[in-house]
Design an enzyme around this catalytic site. Structure first.
Site, PDB file in Angstrom:
ATOM      1  N   ASN A 138       0.820  -1.165  -0.044  1.00  0.00           N
ATOM      2  CA  ASN A 138      -0.286  -0.006   0.035  1.00  0.00           C
ATOM      3  C   ASN A 138       0.780   1.324  -0.097  1.00  0.00           C
ATOM      4  O   ASN A 138       1.814   1.569   0.349  1.00  0.00           O
ATOM      5  CB  ASN A 138      -1.030  -0.124   1.006  1.00  0.00           C
ATOM      6  CG  ASN A 138      -0.712   0.115   2.430  1.00  0.00           C
ATOM      7  OD1 ASN A 138       0.445   0.774   2.838  1.00  0.00           O
ATOM      8  ND2 ASN A 138      -0.898  -0.902   3.288  1.00  0.00           N
ATOM      9  N   CYS A 139       0.095   2.274  -0.349  1.00  0.00           N
ATOM     10  CA  CYS A 139       0.663   3.520  -0.636  1.00  0.00           C
ATOM     11  C   CYS A 139       0.134   4.792   0.015  1.00  0.00           C
ATOM     12  O   CYS A 139      -0.024   5.740  -0.292  1.00  0.00           O
ATOM     13  CB  CYS A 139       0.952   4.090  -2.105  1.00  0.00           C
ATOM     14  SG  CYS A 139       1.130   2.669  -3.122  1.00  0.00           S
TER      15      CYS A 139
END
Lengths: 349, 130, 76, 427
Positions: free
Chosen positions: D240-241
């Site tokens: 994830n970012c």
């Protein structure tokens, strides 16, 4: 180095004017310290000096909030102080409200540090602790001996612009400001420690107390309606035709206060709604559909209620922020309290 | 998609033409979307997706799509209280706002992320009786 | 809003509102359900007398709420 | 399940002719590394080395990883990504301690983080204290975000795996053994100590919000039981970012501090039973279902208390509170680990949900607090991204290269596993 100039705010009692009988005295000033001020001066020595004391009666202040604040600001400003100290007010409600209001106003207008002291259950503490530093004191003047050094110490730190420590270290009421600090242990180790304490039933302190949408305990019923003064408040935006205060149709930035003495019925010609959130046709046609003035007048005539309060208040609930609607409600509430109403009907759309 | 019909409240212009969904487009920021959601939930629509989907800073995420049931039942008190906290969060962030410079630069990314989260919700709801 | 009024003025407050659940979540103690959002205390379908009677009944309920002691949130 | 972690202390990383570990130094053949991670979807890959104290800013950081390799026992590190998802968590694993592999790339316009190797920003990220092998990836034109995220994620995993191979035959400088017995045995091992489990919440909402367990997308799982040592072998990896300050990088997962600190008191003050991993989904139905299963699993573990860690903020606050409420309702004590978004002035509501049962909370700090990062002589990545990453704002990047940002822009600043010493308190 010149010593720091301090002005001290006191009520009639601590200002040594008199008791409740002098509570309506208007603000005036005296050069130098008075009462608790002399104790403060003793702690401070030469570092800080009380150049003047402003004294005002609690009743006068609370009943004439705006003018009294103005008058006090002018008196304080005349001393060109570097710091304002108010109180301590302990658990005296009206004194606490005055100390809080004076501090907040001076901080805003004169842009100097301010500090007061109160018992944490003082209504003034709840009202102002977010805006100003309030030193935690005991609940009566008997605790003056411990309150003064604490107040003096915090005042010194503020005056010198020193970095303020945590509420626990410095003895002020937490202001609801979340600040980052570095703990001794990392978060996971603190979590394990806290869990062990919780499991053992030992006391522990959460790092983030949950905010709660607090409930208010229901107030007791009106005993005799036929003697009661009832006020109307609406968030449905009912305003006199033409919306004289220009209350916005949504995200309202103000509330309205309107006199209905002698008005028995709201008509299409005289009242309308400023609310932008619902179809305004019905309320514009007959504003009694939102604010039942016609029925209230009839019940007043019939003696079912004692009196309909001659002023009603209106806001627009649509999109108004929680904080703003709280603020308006408090302001409206203060006014209605002064008018000694016995009950309130709040209508919402 | 065998999803029963849902109601989508959105201010995201790329959310359109979704099968079995009635789209209620809100002109305004995400606060307006959430207030519209509050109105609908108070009116008895059930909230199906969390109103703050995604972990992008709430006030930085100007586009928001929320899925509700088309059908109406009794308003759900616990959902309303959750909405109250969400609104509290968004209201308290709103004053810091997002400047138009960033918005212009990032509008497409923001819309895409919102759409992606919405699609995830719709996928997860697919086949469910609502 | 209702909560703050009750707290500050320290007298009973009755909330006349169309959406009862919202009133409950905002913490109203005395709740008096009303007719509909655009006309909480009226109904344009009715003739004038009927509508006035309807409004009277809602207001009377509000007054009953104000003159009734309660210990928790109550819908009248 | 018993795992011996062998730490090989890394003094430095240098480029060399041969990728090997010698005298405390990791030598990397750059070309060979690049060949190992090349991907048609990535137009350009650059490799760099940064060290603590360097006058360097890295931005935008996607993920941080730590080279680990199985020496004994089944499976491979990062199971399900590599190999056939054989169970990991037992035997021996060697770790190259003191270094990371760090991926840099612009995925979408706004969520990746900043790491400063020196200066005031360095205090907020643990990765200013490690020697970092930085891998900068540029995508080919027109590559959709999903694919871009995956390409960069795989580049990081492959590079880490490539480097870790050199640790296989090295004798570790220090070893630590962790053991969790099968449930019934573990429950009876320390009859006098309180039994504790860990509820491990993972961000799983779709693009940029995903986490993988044994290679599977965690949003599709029902809450499940893990031995803590599985996590040490890379069972959980980040995809994830989301905002940089409170996403768990793969490094954080491998070095999960809650697991470490529960083991530190295991057999002394508590009996650490195991880990329940759960997700943070988009719909309320999913949230209810997952929290119901989490509570049921925790209940079936017969524990007295749990630590629950959150990842991300906003709607995960609802998952956190649901988990807390449902577990407390079973009479099991909870402590929550989260962070706060209390506004720049710290006066706003911190979380998007609340409940009085959540009476024991550890805070990783206020992510909205502002910090000024002075200019650095060297920037790896794309500094202009600092203006648009979460927590940056218009005018953040000044002409002299200094930037003003919220600390949420700094990778790992308010980690919700409790990795840091920082926290927020009421003032």
């Amino acid at each position: 180095m010149a010593s720091i100039r301090v002005v001290h705010y006191l009520n009639q009692f601590f200002g040594q004017i008199g008791g409740e009988d002098k509570a309506d005295i208007t603000p005036f000033s005296k050069d130098g310290p008075v009462g608790p001020g002399t104790a403060l001066a003793k702690v401070w020595g030469d570092d800080m000096s009380i150049v003047g004391t402003v004294i005002c009666g609690d009743t006068y202040f609370n009943e004439n909030l705006d003018t009294a604040t103005e008058e006090v600001i002018a008196l304080v400003a005349s001393y060109k102080p570097d710091l304002l100290v108010a109180g301590p007010a302990f658990n005296a409600g009206r004194y606490g409200m005055a100390c809080g209001a004076v501090c907040a106003a001076i901080q805003e207008k004169l842009k100097i540090p301010v500090v007061t002291g109160m018992y944490e259950e003082n209504p003034g503490a709840d009202m102002y602790k977010k805006d100003i530093y309030i030193v935690k004191t005991g609940n009566s003047a008997a605790q003056m001996r411990t309150a003064i050094p604490a107040l003096a110490r915090l005042a010194t730190r503020l005056a010198k612009g020193e970095v303020m420590g945590s509420p626990a270290e410095e003895g002020y009421l937490a202001r609801g400001i979340r600040k980052n600090i570095f703990h001794e242990q990392r978060g996971s180790a603190r979590a394990v420690e806290m869990l062990l304490q919780k499991l053992k039933g030992e006391p522990f302190t959460t790092e983030y107390p949950m905010p709660v949408f607090d409930r208010v305990s229901p107030r007791p019923a009106i005993k005799d309606l036929s003697k009661a003064k009832i006020a109307l408040v609406t968030s449905g935006g009912i305003v006199p035709k033409g919306n004289p205060d220009r209350i916005e149709s949504s995200s309202a930035s103000k509330f309205g206060r309107y006199d209905i003495s002698g008005i028995n019925d709201l008509t299409e010609e005289t009242f309308e709604t400023a609310h932008g959130g619902y179809d305004p046709v019905y309320a514009n046609k007959d504003a009694d559909r939102v604010l039942p003035v016609d029925v209230m007048r009839k019940l007043e005539r019939e003696g079912i209620i004692g009196k309909l309060h001659d002023v009603y208040y209106a806001t627009v609930g649509n999109g108004t922020s929680v904080a703003n609607s709280k603020k308006y409600a408090r302001a409206i509430g203060e006014e209605l309290k002064q008018e000694h109403v016995d009950g309130i009907i709040l209508t919402s759309t | 998609m065998d999803l029963q019909k849902v109601l989508i409240i959105t201010n995201n212009p790329i959310v359109k033409n979704i099968d079995n969904a009635e789209i209620c487009f809100v002109r305004g920021d995400q606060r307006q979307v959430l207030y519209q959601v509050l109105n609908k939930v108070a009116g008895g629509h059930s909230l199906l997706s969390h109103p703050l989907a995604g972990s992008i800073k709430p006030e930085d995420n100007p586009y928001r799509s929320v899925v509700l049931s088309i059908s109406i039942t009794e308003a759900n008190l616990s959902t309303l209280s959750m909405l109250e906290y969400c609104l509290g969060k968004v209201e308290s962030g709103a004053r810091e706002g997002m400047d138009s410079w960033r918005l212009n630069h990032l509008a497409r990314d923001f819309q895409m992320i919102d759409r992606e989260l919405l699609d995830n919700a719709l996928q997860s709801l697919s086949g469910r009786q609502v | 809003m209702v909560k703050e009024l009750e707290e500050v003025v320290d007298v009973p407050v009755v909330h006349v509102c169309t959406v009862v659940p919202i009133s409950v979540t905002v913490g109203a103690n005395r709740i008096d359900p009303a007719v509909a959002i655009p006309h909480p205390l009226g109904n344009p379908q009715l003739n004038q007398d009927e509508e006035f009677a309807l409004r009277t009944s809602i207001v009377e309920k509000a007054l009953k709420a104000l003159s009734t002691d309660i210990s928790e949130q109550t819908v009248f | 399940m018993q795992l011996e972690l062998g730490n090989i202390l890394v003094k430095d990383i240098q480029f060399g002719d041969k990728t090997e570990f010698k005298n405390g130094i990791v030598y990397v053949n750059k070309q060979e590394l690049m060949d190992n991670i090349k991907d048609d979807r990535l137009a350009k890959i650059e490799v760099d080395i940064v060290r603590p104290g360097d006058d360097v800013r890295i931005c935008p950081v996607k993920d941080v990883l730590e080279p680990r390799v199985k020496v004994e026992g089944g499976g491979q590190v990062f199971p399900g990504i590599f190999g056939n998802a054989e169970m990991v968590g037992s035997g021996k694993t060697n770790v190259l301690k003191g270094m990371t592999v760090l991926t840099v790339g612009k995925i979408v316009g706004f969520q990746e983080g900043i790491i400063d190797m020196s200066g005031p920003g360095a205090e907020y990220t643990p990765f200013s204290q490690t020697i970092n092998l930085v891998i900068l990836c540029d995508k080919v034109e027109g590559l959709p975000q999903h694919e871009h995220e995956e390409a960069v994620r795989l580049a990081g995993l492959k590079a880490t795996r490539y480097i870790s191979e050199i640790a296989k035959n090295v004798t570790p400088d220090e070893t630590f053994t962790f053991e969790t017995k099968p449930l019934t045995e573990q429950l009876s091992q320390y009859p006098d100590l309180p039994k504790v489990a860990y509820v491990y919440m993972l961000q799983t909402q779709g693009l940029m919000h995903d986490t993988y367990l044994y290679g599977t997308d965690v949003k599709k799982i029902l809450p499940t039981f893990l031995y803590p040592t599985e996590v040490m072998d890379g069972a959980v990896i980040s995809g994830n970012c989301v905002s940089a300050c409170d996403k768990n990088t793969t490094y954080h997962h491998l070095n999960n501090p809650v697991i470490a600190d529960l083991f530190a008191r295991h057999g002394k003050d508590l009996n650490f039973i195991g880990v329940v991993v759960t997700n943070e989904n988009v719909t309320l139905l999913d949230k209810e279902r997952s929290s119901n299963f989490t509570a049921k699993l925790v209940d079936s573990l017969k524990v007295d208390g749990v630590i629950i860690s959150e990842e991300g903020f906003g709607n995960p606050d609802a998952d956190l509170i649901m988990n807390c409420k449902k577990i407390e309702a079973l009479g099991i004590k909870t402590v929550l680990v989260t962070d706060e978004y209390a506004g720049r002035d710290g006066a706003s509501q911190s979380l998007a949900d609340a409940n009085l049962l959540a009476n024991a909370v550890i805070s990783g700090g206020n992510a909205n607090a502002i910090i000024e990062l002075p200019p650095m002589s060297r920037v790896i990545g794309y500094i202009e991204a600092s203006e648009i990453i979460a927590g940056g704002f218009d005018g953040a990047l000044k002409k002299d290269g200094s930037i003003t940002v919220e600390i949420q822009a700094i990778t790992g600043a308010t980690n919700e596993l409790g990795f840091n010493r920082m926290g927020a308190l009421e003032f």
